[in-house]
Design an enzyme around this catalytic site. Sequence first.
Site, PDB file in Angstrom:
ATOM      1  N   CYS A  11       0.838  -1.190   0.000  1.00  0.00           N
ATOM      2  CA  CYS A  11       0.000   0.000   0.000  1.00  0.00           C
ATOM      3  C   CYS A  11       0.874   1.241   0.000  1.00  0.00           C
ATOM      4  O   CYS A  11       2.080   1.163  -0.199  1.00  0.00           O
ATOM      5  CB  CYS A  11      -1.058  -0.064   1.097  1.00  0.00           C
ATOM      6  SG  CYS A  11      -0.815   0.747   2.627  1.00  0.00           S
ATOM      7  N   CYS A  83      -4.430  -0.578  -2.113  1.00  0.00           N
ATOM      8  CA  CYS A  83      -4.911   0.777  -2.360  1.00  0.00           C
ATOM      9  C   CYS A  83      -4.611   1.131  -3.815  1.00  0.00           C
ATOM     10  O   CYS A  83      -3.692   0.575  -4.420  1.00  0.00           O
ATOM     11  CB  CYS A  83      -4.304   1.794  -1.391  1.00  0.00           C
ATOM     12  SG  CYS A  83      -2.573   2.188  -1.674  1.00  0.00           S
ATOM     13  N   CYS A  90       2.817   0.294  -8.651  1.00  0.00           N
ATOM     14  CA  CYS A  90       3.453  -0.986  -8.386  1.00  0.00           C
ATOM     15  C   CYS A  90       4.376  -1.362  -9.546  1.00  0.00           C
ATOM     16  O   CYS A  90       3.967  -1.358 -10.701  1.00  0.00           O
ATOM     17  CB  CYS A  90       2.387  -2.068  -8.203  1.00  0.00           C
ATOM     18  SG  CYS A  90       3.054  -3.630  -7.633  1.00  0.00           S
TER      19      CYS A  90
END
Length: 144
Positions: A11, A83, A90
């Site tokens: 996250c 999230c 990412c």
Amino acid sequence: MSSKLKVLFLCTGNACRSQMAEGWANTLLGGAMEAFSAGIEAYGLDPIAVEVMAESGVDISDSSSKVLDDLLHHGFDAVVTVCDRAHQNCPIFPGDAKMIHQNFDDPPHLADRASTDVEARGHYRRVRDEIRDFVSTLPVLLAK
């Protein structure tokens, strides 16, 4: 060599949601999974997250806030972004890590807008329970 799946919960700040997910995964699925958590940044462990997890019998008080680079050497089987910001930022993981995304509301953000402490903690508890329910479905999601 362990036969447990290695799963990373990612996250934004590794302060709350990913910490809760790691705690739930190691508690509920620890026989089949080794869970880790990290953030795009490290904000420090949220004390209210620790408190509400303890209410459910999960102790995350010894956890620390980590950034993704701290854990890349583990060779994850799956990466779960919890999230939208982490999902959008990412990196591509080497190997065959399965990518799963499930956005959860940000309890600290919601708590900042709450008019009472009871209301603020209610946001944390709701998200804690939503994460628990999601984590319990991971074996099915990972088998797909």
